[in-house]
Design a protein around this motif. Structure first.
Motif, PDB file in Angstrom:
ATOM      1  N   LYS A  81      -1.632  -4.747  18.625  1.00 22.86           N
ATOM      2  CA  LYS A  81      -1.543  -3.330  18.273  1.00 22.86           C
ATOM      3  C   LYS A  81      -0.892  -3.152  16.908  1.00 22.86           C
ATOM      4  O   LYS A  81      -1.326  -2.341  16.091  1.00 22.86           O
ATOM      5  CB  LYS A  81      -0.741  -2.582  19.357  1.00 22.86           C
TER       6      LYS A  81
ATOM      7  N   SER B 109      -2.545  11.515   6.622  1.00 21.22           N
ATOM      8  CA  SER B 109      -3.707  10.633   6.496  1.00 21.22           C
ATOM      9  C   SER B 109      -3.734   9.587   7.604  1.00 21.22           C
ATOM     10  O   SER B 109      -4.795   9.240   8.127  1.00 21.22           O
ATOM     11  CB  SER B 109      -3.676   9.977   5.123  1.00 21.22           C
ATOM     12  N   PHE B 110      -2.563   9.094   7.944  1.00 25.86           N
ATOM     13  CA  PHE B 110      -2.478   7.993   8.908  1.00 25.86           C
ATOM     14  C   PHE B 110      -2.487   8.487  10.349  1.00 25.86           C
ATOM     15  O   PHE B 110      -2.976   7.792  11.250  1.00 25.86           O
ATOM     16  CB  PHE B 110      -1.197   7.196   8.633  1.00 25.86           C
ATOM     17  N   GLY B 111      -1.940   9.660  10.556  1.00 28.93           N
ATOM     18  CA  GLY B 111      -1.838  10.185  11.916  1.00 28.93           C
ATOM     19  C   GLY B 111      -0.420  10.072  12.434  1.00 28.93           C
ATOM     20  O   GLY B 111       0.169   8.991  12.395  1.00 28.93           O
TER      21      GLY B 111
ATOM     22  N   ILE C 143      -5.106   3.434   3.732  1.00 29.63           N
ATOM     23  CA  ILE C 143      -4.876   4.834   3.357  1.00 29.63           C
ATOM     24  C   ILE C 143      -4.928   5.029   1.848  1.00 29.63           C
ATOM     25  O   ILE C 143      -4.726   4.107   1.103  1.00 29.63           O
ATOM     26  CB  ILE C 143      -3.519   5.358   3.879  1.00 29.63           C
TER      27      ILE C 143
ATOM     28  N   ILE D 141       1.047  10.766   3.565  1.00 34.45           N
ATOM     29  CA  ILE D 141       0.773   9.510   4.274  1.00 34.45           C
ATOM     30  C   ILE D 141       0.710   9.773   5.772  1.00 34.45           C
ATOM     31  O   ILE D 141      -0.194   9.305   6.470  1.00 34.45           O
ATOM     32  CB  ILE D 141       1.862   8.458   3.957  1.00 34.45           C
TER      33      ILE D 141
ATOM     34  N   HIS E  22      14.692   5.592   9.118  1.00 33.56           N
ATOM     35  CA  HIS E  22      13.344   5.862   9.608  1.00 33.56           C
ATOM     36  C   HIS E  22      12.317   5.797   8.480  1.00 33.56           C
ATOM     37  O   HIS E  22      11.130   6.016   8.690  1.00 33.56           O
ATOM     38  CB  HIS E  22      13.313   7.245  10.271  1.00 33.56           C
TER      39      HIS E  22
ATOM     40  N   LYS F 211      -4.718  -0.662   9.413  1.00 34.68           N
ATOM     41  CA  LYS F 211      -5.094   0.739   9.163  1.00 34.68           C
ATOM     42  C   LYS F 211      -4.270   1.313   8.008  1.00 34.68           C
ATOM     43  O   LYS F 211      -4.795   2.043   7.169  1.00 34.68           O
ATOM     44  CB  LYS F 211      -4.868   1.564  10.441  1.00 34.68           C
ATOM     45  N   LEU F 212      -3.005   0.942   7.985  1.00 31.43           N
ATOM     46  CA  LEU F 212      -2.115   1.454   6.936  1.00 31.43           C
ATOM     47  C   LEU F 212      -2.548   0.964   5.557  1.00 31.43           C
ATOM     48  O   LEU F 212      -2.405   1.669   4.559  1.00 31.43           O
ATOM     49  CB  LEU F 212      -0.674   1.014   7.237  1.00 31.43           C
ATOM     50  N   GLU F 213      -3.099  -0.252   5.516  1.00 29.94           N
ATOM     51  CA  GLU F 213      -3.569  -0.803   4.238  1.00 29.94           C
ATOM     52  C   GLU F 213      -4.686   0.027   3.636  1.00 29.94           C
ATOM     53  O   GLU F 213      -4.960  -0.081   2.444  1.00 29.94           O
ATOM     54  CB  GLU F 213      -4.109  -2.221   4.450  1.00 29.94           C
TER      55      GLU F 213
ATOM     56  N   LEU G 165       9.297  -1.376   7.223  1.00 27.55           N
ATOM     57  CA  LEU G 165       8.410  -2.505   6.959  1.00 27.55           C
ATOM     58  C   LEU G 165       9.196  -3.666   6.359  1.00 27.55           C
ATOM     59  O   LEU G 165       8.970  -4.830   6.707  1.00 27.55           O
ATOM     60  CB  LEU G 165       7.280  -2.079   6.012  1.00 27.55           C
TER      61      LEU G 165
ATOM     62  N   HIS H 204       2.146   4.402  -3.423  1.00 24.29           N
ATOM     63  CA  HIS H 204       2.185   5.860  -3.451  1.00 24.29           C
ATOM     64  C   HIS H 204       3.525   6.380  -3.954  1.00 24.29           C
ATOM     65  O   HIS H 204       3.599   7.459  -4.525  1.00 24.29           O
ATOM     66  CB  HIS H 204       1.916   6.421  -2.044  1.00 24.29           C
TER      67      HIS H 204
ATOM     68  N   ASP I   5       0.075   7.617  15.534  1.00 24.80           N
ATOM     69  CA  ASP I   5       0.006   6.209  15.141  1.00 24.80           C
ATOM     70  C   ASP I   5       1.240   5.813  14.349  1.00 24.80           C
ATOM     71  O   ASP I   5       1.741   4.687  14.474  1.00 24.80           O
ATOM     72  CB  ASP I   5      -1.262   5.962  14.312  1.00 24.80           C
ATOM     73  N   LEU I   6       1.740   6.727  13.525  1.00 25.77           N
ATOM     74  CA  LEU I   6       2.917   6.426  12.728  1.00 25.77           C
ATOM     75  C   LEU I   6       4.127   6.208  13.634  1.00 25.77           C
ATOM     76  O   LEU I   6       4.905   5.267  13.432  1.00 25.77           O
ATOM     77  CB  LEU I   6       3.182   7.564  11.740  1.00 25.77           C
ATOM     78  N   GLU I   7       4.269   7.050  14.624  1.00 34.57           N
ATOM     79  CA  GLU I   7       5.379   6.885  15.568  1.00 34.57           C
ATOM     80  C   GLU I   7       5.272   5.562  16.313  1.00 34.57           C
ATOM     81  O   GLU I   7       6.254   4.853  16.512  1.00 34.57           O
ATOM     82  CB  GLU I   7       5.411   8.060  16.566  1.00 34.57           C
TER      83      GLU I   7
ATOM     84  N   LEU J   5      -2.428  -1.429  13.482  1.00 37.95           N
ATOM     85  CA  LEU J   5      -1.811  -0.333  12.738  1.00 37.95           C
ATOM     86  C   LEU J   5      -1.533  -0.729  11.288  1.00 37.95           C
ATOM     87  O   LEU J   5      -1.698   0.075  10.371  1.00 37.95           O
ATOM     88  CB  LEU J   5      -0.526   0.107  13.439  1.00 37.95           C
TER      89      LEU J   5
ATOM     90  N   THR K  42       0.833  -1.206   0.000  1.00 37.16           N
ATOM     91  CA  THR K  42       0.000   0.000   0.000  1.00 37.16           C
ATOM     92  C   THR K  42       0.866   1.253   0.000  1.00 37.16           C
ATOM     93  O   THR K  42       0.626   2.193  -0.764  1.00 37.16           O
ATOM     94  CB  THR K  42      -0.917   0.019   1.235  1.00 37.16           C
ATOM     95  N   VAL K  43       1.880   1.257   0.850  1.00 35.67           N
ATOM     96  CA  VAL K  43       2.771   2.416   0.934  1.00 35.67           C
ATOM     97  C   VAL K  43       3.513   2.622  -0.386  1.00 35.67           C
ATOM     98  O   VAL K  43       3.590   3.732  -0.915  1.00 35.67           O
ATOM     99  CB  VAL K  43       3.772   2.242   2.093  1.00 35.67           C
TER     100      VAL K  43
ATOM    101  N   LEU L  40       9.585   4.582   6.074  1.00 34.46           N
ATOM    102  CA  LEU L  40       8.521   3.611   6.337  1.00 34.46           C
ATOM    103  C   LEU L  40       8.662   2.339   5.512  1.00 34.46           C
ATOM    104  O   LEU L  40       8.582   1.228   6.067  1.00 34.46           O
ATOM    105  CB  LEU L  40       7.154   4.278   6.120  1.00 34.46           C
ATOM    106  N   PRO L  41       8.890   2.435   4.193  1.00 35.63           N
ATOM    107  CA  PRO L  41       9.069   1.202   3.416  1.00 35.63           C
ATOM    108  C   PRO L  41      10.241   0.381   3.935  1.00 35.63           C
ATOM    109  O   PRO L  41      10.171  -0.860   3.991  1.00 35.63           O
ATOM    110  CB  PRO L  41       9.362   1.727   2.001  1.00 35.63           C
TER     111      PRO L  41
ATOM    112  N   TYR M   7       5.374  11.335   1.515  1.00 32.16           N
ATOM    113  CA  TYR M   7       5.504  10.854   2.895  1.00 32.16           C
ATOM    114  C   TYR M   7       4.656  11.686   3.847  1.00 32.16           C
ATOM    115  O   TYR M   7       3.955  11.152   4.720  1.00 32.16           O
ATOM    116  CB  TYR M   7       6.974  10.877   3.323  1.00 32.16           C
TER     117      TYR M   7
END
Lengths: 152, 152
Positions: free
Chosen positions: B141, A133-135, B152, A130, B20, B148-150, B26, A36, A138-140, B145, A32-33, B22-23, A127
Motif C-alpha cells: 500500500k 491533487s493527491f486526495g 502529481i 498537493i 505532520h 502515486k505521489l511521484e 518522508l 513544488h 490517501d494523504l492521511e 501511495l 517530487t514534493v 509531508l517532506p 501544500y
DNA sequence: AGCATATACTTAATATGTTAACTAAATCAA
DNA sequence: TTGATTTAGTTAACATATTAAGTATATGCT
C-alpha cells in the motif's frame, strides 16, 4: 547480464526490483514534493534545510542546538554551520544558558518571524494544492504508513 | 509565540503541523529505513549513493552518465564526481561512444559485480526483515501511495 | 579539592547536493 | 560549408551530510 540475479535472462525483473526499492521510492516521492516547494523558498534565498530550521524554532520555541538538530533530522555538525550562517544573516539569535555554559539557547529574530509570515501562505497554498491533487484520504493514509515506518 | 499562527495560544497545534509536514515525514521514514542498510554498506566503504549507482548499472546495463543520473535521482554534477571516484576504485569502466564523442558508456567491472554479489544477500535479508516487521500488505500500500505521489 | 569521565558543541576532512559557468562535440540554418 | 545554437559533460563555488577529532564545561568519584 545482471550479476545479482544470474538466472534472470532479461533485465525486466531486476529493473523493477531497483525501481521498487523502498529507499528509492521514498527518495523519488520526496523529490517530487520538494520540486513544488523549492521555488518558493529560493525566492527568499532559503534552502529546504534553512526553512526546516526556522519552522522548527517557530514551532518549538527557544531551544538548544542539539534538540533543534533532532527535531529537524539534521546531524549536529551540519546544524552547527547552518545556525552560524542563519545567525550571520540576522535570522537567529543566541542567548547564553546560565545553567550550562557549554550550550546556548537559539531563537528567531523579528526579521525571521516576518520572513515566516511572508513565506507561510505560499507554502500552505502549495501544500493544499498537493493535498487536493493527491486526495485527502490517501494523504492521511500515507502519513499513517510513514509514521508506522518510523517506528520499525 | 508562533508567528505563523498567532491565534494559537499554546504551541501544540503548530508543533503537530511541523511534525505532520509531508517532506519531513518522508525524510524521517527514509532515515529510519536507511539506518538499517547503512551498516551493511559501510562495511564495504560504500555510501548509500554509491550503492544506488552500482545497483542501477547492474539493473539497466551499460548507459551514459545522464541516463544513470536520472535513474538514481542524482544531479549530473554529483554523478560526475561519483563516477570518477568509483572509476578510480576500479568499480566502473568507461567505453567511448562511437556515435557521440561527447559522452561515453559506463559499465561495471568484474570487481563491482563481485561486490554486488557479496552485498546483495545482506541487503535482501534486511529488506525482508523490514517487510516482515512492517507487514507485506502495508508495504504494498505504501509503494502504491508513493508511486502515486511521484505523479502529481 | 582534584582527577577521570561524560556531555555539548565545534572544527576538520571528504562526499554529495545545488546552481552557475565553462568546454567540446553535435546539430541546424542560411 | 560556415556560423549560430543546442546538447552532453565537467568544473567551480558554496551548502549540507557524514564520520572523526578536538575543545570547553559539567558531573561523578575518591
Amino acid at each position: 547480464m545482471n550479476v545479482a540475479n544470474i538466472e534472470v535472462k532479461d533485465k525486466t525483473l531486476k529493473i523493477r526490483d531497483f525501481e521498487h526499492s523502498l529507499p528509492m521510492a521514498l527518495l523519488r516521492a520526496r523529490e517530487t514534493v520538494m520540486q513544488h516547494f523549492r521555488p518558493i523558498l529560493s525566492e527568499h534565498d532559503l534552502t529546504e534545510q534553512n526553512w526546516r530550521v526556522l519552522r522548527a524554532l517557530d514551532s518549538f520555541g527557544e531551544t538548544d542546538i542539539s534538540t533543534l538538530a533532532k527535531h529537524c533530522c539534521v546531524l549536529l555538525p551540519s546544524m552547527s554551520g547552518m545556525v552560524k550562517r542563519l545567525e550571520a544573516r540576522g535570522y537567529i539569535e543566541r542567548t547564553s544558558n546560565s545553567q550550562d555554559q557549554r550550550s546556548s539557547l537559539l531563537s528567531l529574530t523579528e526579521s525571521a518571524q516576518q520572513l515566516i509570515l511572508d513565506v507561510s501562505p505560499h507554502s500552505e497554498a502549495t501544500y493544499k494544492a498537493i493535498e487536493e491533487s493527491f486526495g485527502k484520504e490517501d494523504l492521511e493514509k500515507l502519513y499513517e504508513l510513514l509514521f508506522k515506518l518510523e517506528k520499525i
